[in-house]
Design an enzyme around this catalytic site. Sequence first.
Site, PDB file in Angstrom:
ATOM      1  N   SER A 100      -7.054  14.843   8.373  1.00  0.00           N
ATOM      2  CA  SER A 100      -8.307  15.146   7.664  1.00  0.00           C
ATOM      3  C   SER A 100      -8.271  14.752   6.189  1.00  0.00           C
ATOM      4  CB  SER A 100      -8.687  16.618   7.817  1.00  0.00           C
ATOM      5  OG  SER A 100      -8.998  16.902   9.175  1.00  0.00           O
ATOM      6  N   GLU A 151       1.931  15.022  10.068  1.00  0.00           N
ATOM      7  CA  GLU A 151       0.547  15.278  10.455  1.00  0.00           C
ATOM      8  C   GLU A 151       0.500  16.560  11.280  1.00  0.00           C
ATOM      9  OE1 GLU A 151      -1.647  11.188  10.337  1.00  0.00           O
ATOM     10  OE2 GLU A 151      -0.997  11.626  12.365  1.00  0.00           O
ATOM     11  N   GLY A 194      -8.222  15.369  13.055  1.00  0.00           N
ATOM     12  CA  GLY A 194      -9.398  15.123  13.883  1.00  0.00           C
ATOM     13  C   GLY A 194     -10.576  16.035  13.570  1.00  0.00           C
ATOM     14  N   HIS A 237       2.384   9.880  17.729  1.00  0.00           N
ATOM     15  CA  HIS A 237       1.214  10.563  17.151  1.00  0.00           C
ATOM     16  C   HIS A 237       0.889  11.838  17.935  1.00  0.00           C
ATOM     17  CE1 HIS A 237      -2.962  11.454  16.123  1.00  0.00           C
ATOM     18  NE2 HIS A 237      -2.625  10.952  14.941  1.00  0.00           N
TER      19      HIS A 237
HETATM   20  P1  13P Z   1      -8.064  12.195  10.788  1.00  0.00           P
HETATM   21  O1  13P Z   1      -7.915  11.673   9.369  1.00  0.00           O
HETATM   22  O2  13P Z   1      -9.285  11.690  11.474  1.00  0.00           O
HETATM   23  O3  13P Z   1      -7.920  13.681  10.834  1.00  0.00           O
HETATM   24  O4  13P Z   1      -6.844  11.587  11.618  1.00  0.00           O
HETATM   25  C1  13P Z   1      -5.577  11.588  11.033  1.00  0.00           C
HETATM   26  C2  13P Z   1      -4.642  10.900  11.928  1.00  0.00           C
HETATM   27  O5  13P Z   1      -4.423  11.318  13.048  1.00  0.00           O
HETATM   28  C3  13P Z   1      -3.998   9.682  11.430  1.00  0.00           C
HETATM   29  O6  13P Z   1      -3.015   9.307  12.312  1.00  0.00           O
END
Ligand code: 13P
Length: 281
Positions: A217, A173, A179, A101
């Site tokens: 997000s 991602e 975040g 991640h």
């Molecule tokens: P958010 O949806 O809070 O941006 O996080 C996405 C994420 O990192 C899933 O692994």
Amino acid sequence: MTAAASFWLGTSWKMTKTLGEAGAYADDLRSAVEAGSVPPELRLFVLPAATSLATVRDRLDGSGVALGSQNAHPGPDGAVTGEVSMSMVRDAGASLVEIGHAERRTLLGETDNMVADKVAAAVSAGLTPLVCVGETTAERARGETPDVLARQVRAALSQLGRTRPTELLVAYEPHWAIGSEGRPATPAEVSEGLGVLRRALDEDLAGTPTSVLYGGSVHAGNAADLVTGLPVDGLFVGRAAWTAPGLLDLAHRSADALRRRTLHRPKPPDLVSAIVRKDPR
Ligand code: 13P
């Protein structure tokens, strides 16, 4: 599993939830499954913190919701203080393990080599890897996104040798989309990267069922557009699914969007297995 049950929707709880909160979320999710209010097109998954894996396993056992760990160490059980092994998270209920991640790569120094070792160890332990890849803001600004994604996904598979996973998930991602500081990506911004990942997987893991998910997000306001506008096999969610109603709301929005989708229909599992078996069907 029905032929249509092939779109992944899952959440990482990241570093949140007491045992009580984790158990309450799992109970709410289980009630929704038992009430028949989870769309059958979706394969739901939840990645709790390691401390609550077993609690959530006990509450969701038999519900069909897949459970995973957010990380695990690639080595065998032994003297590695503060870590948990692949076999330990499997024992605690995980069938999936998230690897690489963005937060682990940037905050904890996880490298492509570490990701590769973890993917190989996960497959040996009988876990399905959920490999996260994505470019930083600076890499995107330099036009390096396709190269970064191809490098990360190929590196992740590099220690597998001849071993093939039963199934593999890759989540695209972009770091800049994740975040509370992140900016939600539009379908136009991420479709090229998704294509790069799909091609790399088709070339390097031909015959293995692979799914490409989008994360960063995702929320109630953009989930439907992402499902209809992107060639993805699933969505991976953080904050917007940190409550069971949040996840269930996204499940309904995703399922509605899937029914309207013409761009990309995930392969039904029976066709995937036929390809794996190399049936001349
Ligand atoms: P958010 O949806 O809070 O941006 O996080 C996405 C994420 O990192 C899933 O692994």
